[in-house]
Enzyme design. Sequence first.
Site, mmCIF file in Angstrom:
data_model
loop_
_atom_site.group_PDB
_atom_site.id
_atom_site.type_symbol
_atom_site.label_atom_id
_atom_site.label_comp_id
_atom_site.label_asym_id
_atom_site.label_seq_id
_atom_site.Cartn_x
_atom_site.Cartn_y
_atom_site.Cartn_z
ATOM 1 N N ASP A 130 -5.500 5.832 1.397
ATOM 2 C CA ASP A 130 -5.751 4.400 0.885
ATOM 3 C C ASP A 130 -7.298 3.990 1.206
ATOM 4 O O ASP A 130 -8.018 4.487 2.153
ATOM 5 C CB ASP A 130 -4.966 3.626 2.001
ATOM 6 C CG ASP A 130 -4.833 2.029 1.461
ATOM 7 O OD1 ASP A 130 -3.898 1.871 0.774
ATOM 8 O OD2 ASP A 130 -5.867 1.301 1.470
ATOM 9 N N GLY A 175 -0.115 -10.499 -5.785
ATOM 10 C CA GLY A 175 -0.440 -9.064 -5.274
ATOM 11 C C GLY A 175 -0.602 -8.172 -6.553
ATOM 12 O O GLY A 175 0.211 -8.431 -7.447
ATOM 13 N N THR A 222 -5.453 0.221 -3.887
ATOM 14 C CA THR A 222 -4.086 -0.339 -4.327
ATOM 15 C C THR A 222 -4.288 -1.683 -5.183
ATOM 16 O O THR A 222 -3.580 -2.296 -5.575
ATOM 17 C CB THR A 222 -3.354 -0.389 -3.139
ATOM 18 O OG1 THR A 222 -3.890 -1.244 -2.272
ATOM 19 C CG2 THR A 222 -2.883 0.899 -2.623
ATOM 20 N N ASN A 255 0.409 -4.935 -6.862
ATOM 21 C CA ASN A 255 1.634 -4.365 -7.449
ATOM 22 C C ASN A 255 2.477 -5.244 -8.393
ATOM 23 O O ASN A 255 2.989 -4.915 -9.317
ATOM 24 C CB ASN A 255 2.271 -3.668 -6.100
ATOM 25 C CG ASN A 255 1.493 -2.786 -5.370
ATOM 26 O OD1 ASN A 255 1.304 -1.636 -6.084
ATOM 27 N ND2 ASN A 255 1.022 -2.936 -4.293
ATOM 28 N N HIS A 269 2.806 -14.218 -6.104
ATOM 29 C CA HIS A 269 1.836 -14.589 -5.277
ATOM 30 C C HIS A 269 0.235 -13.666 -5.784
ATOM 31 O O HIS A 269 -0.691 -13.682 -5.270
ATOM 32 C CB HIS A 269 1.940 -14.044 -3.775
ATOM 33 C CG HIS A 269 2.106 -12.768 -3.781
ATOM 34 N ND1 HIS A 269 2.823 -11.983 -4.426
ATOM 35 C CD2 HIS A 269 1.480 -11.687 -2.760
ATOM 36 C CE1 HIS A 269 2.822 -10.595 -4.078
ATOM 37 N NE2 HIS A 269 1.933 -10.471 -2.861
ATOM 38 N N HIS A 329 1.004 -1.258 -0.043
ATOM 39 C CA HIS A 329 -0.128 -0.027 -0.093
ATOM 40 C C HIS A 329 1.040 1.146 0.141
ATOM 41 O O HIS A 329 0.419 2.358 -0.640
ATOM 42 C CB HIS A 329 -0.957 0.088 1.131
ATOM 43 C CG HIS A 329 -1.876 -1.035 1.217
ATOM 44 N ND1 HIS A 329 -3.147 -1.065 1.164
ATOM 45 C CD2 HIS A 329 -1.618 -2.311 1.486
ATOM 46 C CE1 HIS A 329 -3.797 -2.029 1.027
ATOM 47 N NE2 HIS A 329 -2.913 -3.069 1.294
ATOM 48 N N ASN A 380 3.916 1.531 -1.213
ATOM 49 C CA ASN A 380 4.626 1.762 -2.676
ATOM 50 C C ASN A 380 3.671 2.593 -3.692
ATOM 51 O O ASN A 380 4.073 3.483 -3.998
ATOM 52 C CB ASN A 380 4.749 0.486 -3.240
ATOM 53 C CG ASN A 380 6.320 -0.278 -2.792
ATOM 54 O OD1 ASN A 380 6.675 0.365 -1.609
ATOM 55 N ND2 ASN A 380 6.615 -1.400 -3.078
HETATM 56 C C1 UDX Z 1 -1.057 -6.727 -0.668
HETATM 57 C C2 UDX Z 1 -1.896 -7.352 -1.673
HETATM 58 O O1 UDX Z 1 -1.553 -8.580 -2.056
HETATM 59 C C3 UDX Z 1 -2.023 -6.782 -2.873
HETATM 60 O O2 UDX Z 1 -2.871 -7.250 -3.736
HETATM 61 C C4 UDX Z 1 -2.855 -5.221 -2.377
HETATM 62 O O3 UDX Z 1 -2.986 -4.401 -3.331
HETATM 63 C C5 UDX Z 1 -1.623 -4.649 -1.554
HETATM 64 O O4 UDX Z 1 -1.323 -5.561 -0.386
HETATM 65 P P1 UDX Z 1 1.864 -7.570 -1.073
HETATM 66 O O5 UDX Z 1 1.553 -8.888 -0.523
HETATM 67 O O6 UDX Z 1 2.958 -6.847 -0.446
HETATM 68 O O7 UDX Z 1 0.407 -6.756 -1.068
HETATM 69 O O8 UDX Z 1 2.090 -7.672 -2.642
HETATM 70 P P2 UDX Z 1 2.198 -6.702 -3.792
HETATM 71 O O9 UDX Z 1 1.109 -5.818 -3.816
HETATM 72 O O10 UDX Z 1 2.887 -7.468 -5.005
HETATM 73 O O11 UDX Z 1 3.255 -5.712 -3.256
HETATM 74 C C6 UDX Z 1 4.801 -5.808 -2.980
HETATM 75 C C7 UDX Z 1 5.699 -5.018 -3.407
HETATM 76 O O12 UDX Z 1 6.856 -5.272 -2.870
HETATM 77 C C8 UDX Z 1 5.868 -4.669 -4.905
HETATM 78 O O13 UDX Z 1 5.747 -3.215 -5.040
HETATM 79 C C9 UDX Z 1 7.293 -5.267 -5.063
HETATM 80 O O14 UDX Z 1 7.989 -4.584 -6.290
HETATM 81 C C10 UDX Z 1 7.957 -5.002 -3.719
HETATM 82 N N1 UDX Z 1 9.050 -5.837 -3.543
HETATM 83 C C11 UDX Z 1 8.510 -7.183 -3.694
HETATM 84 C C12 UDX Z 1 10.363 -5.656 -3.500
HETATM 85 O O15 UDX Z 1 10.650 -4.464 -3.560
HETATM 86 N N2 UDX Z 1 11.213 -6.252 -3.320
HETATM 87 C C13 UDX Z 1 10.907 -7.920 -3.351
HETATM 88 O O16 UDX Z 1 11.688 -8.590 -3.162
HETATM 89 C C14 UDX Z 1 9.741 -8.193 -3.132
#
Ligand code: UDX
Length: 455
Positions: A120, A355, A142, A357, A353, A25, A27
């Site tokens: 958010d 997510g 998000t 982002n 997974h 959220h 990011n």
């Molecule tokens: C969760 C939900 O899964 C997502 O759908 C919702 O919108 C926000 O909360 P998260 O599980 O953290 O988020 O996954 P994701 O939404 O993919 O965000 C992860 C972020 O971490 C991405 O921006 C990714 O670039 C970053 N990241 C991940 C890194 O910078 N380094 C890594 O090694 C892994």
Amino acid sequence: MGSKPETSISHNLRIILFPFPFQGHINPMLQLANLLYSKGFSITILHTNFNAPKISNYPHFTFISILDNDPEDKRFSKSSLIDFAPNFIFKQDGADVLRKELELLLALEKDKPVSCLITDAFWHFTQSVADSLNLPRLVLRTSSLYSTIIFSSIPLLDDRGYFTLDDSHLEEQVSEFPLLKVKDILKIGIKSNKDPYAELLSDMIKQTKASSGIIWNSFNELEETELERIQHEFPVQSFLIPFPKYLTSSLSSLLDQDQTVIHWLDQQSTESVLYVSFGSISQVNEKEFLEIAHGLVNSKQPFLWVVRPGFVKGSTWLESLPDEFPGEKGRVVKWAPQQEVLAHEATGAFWTHSGWNSTLESVCEGVAMICSPFRGDQSLDARYISDAVRVGVYLENGFQREEISGAINRVMVDEEGKEIRERVRVLKQKADVSLMKSGSSYESLESLIDYMCSF
Ligand code: UDX
């Protein structure tokens, strides 16, 4: 991409943003903040002490810590949405603190008024605070439009009994949403409309509809039909902007990113490496962890795997893996500069997974996906990406080594993978075109700015 974007104009307006304090959220909210700064707005970020953003990366913003929480407080010890600050989210204890802070901010710098508050979608209680101050509130959602449509239909799905179906129905289609199977709905992780998570989603939907507009981290060409439905069901303007196309999310990483992976990728052949990461919150048990590890090695493809400390329940990091792991072809790191890894020419596919982002970053870099959703919106996005947009393969039955190595080879080696990669390349081009003058994302950003200047 520097930390301080260029800005040539000034609107003499302030924007106050309030991210939900989790990586997925933070990011997109900070990407949006940087984008708005580059368009001439002054930026104030409200944040909690828990998961506080990396302030030093944003010397051009004002940061204010609110909601006097203590990282040592046991309420913050678990990293799940439901465990986080239930008082703030459900009982609205945060409303008074937020109102006082906003009153102070509104009284400051009269020659530079506050245009609006952007929060958010999960901070649903902020709508009543904004209303009481006559301050327009925009929502940053998000996740995808598609998952938001499904979330807004949870009461209907509950009425029809989907959340209590037993395992014999898992493969059945959901007649109200033909793309979905029953198991996708069950994976959201709620048992009924009365669950705390279901109530959070319901409040989120209600207060998003009551807001002055919704900003989505997406683009029209990815979710065209969903946009029509959102415009029909949500009586406020929607603005679709694919943030990863404008700025890297790495600037706001809460964990240190291992930059040596870029040098490692430089040594690999074009599109040969499978990048593996399951986001910032998901966890597996030891059995699942070993299945993933064996599946990766058995696929015989080079891989770069992010194993976040805490990813394996009951383990510190990699101690449950056999000594010979990862072998010659693999590399394991604690956290990576994900967007830069996806942009690297050696990266051939992304096992994610799902997510939102991660999904959008992959689409924006034209990288095919293998989808292994855990919970929440992820199963909905995985289904959408694999069956509607067809730029990924859905690993539907959890973590089993044969199925894993099979899916990796389908995407990395087989004819099917070539077709998926071609489709995602075309989608990336559409995202690129949408940024150009008169393109959908360009127009969306311009109308958002005009809208914010009109308040
Ligand atoms: C969760 C939900 O899964 C997502 O759908 C919702 O919108 C926000 O909360 P998260 O599980 O953290 O988020 O996954 P994701 O939404 O993919 O965000 C992860 C972020 O971490 C991405 O921006 C990714 O670039 C970053 N990241 C991940 C890194 O910078 N380094 C890594 O090694 C892994």
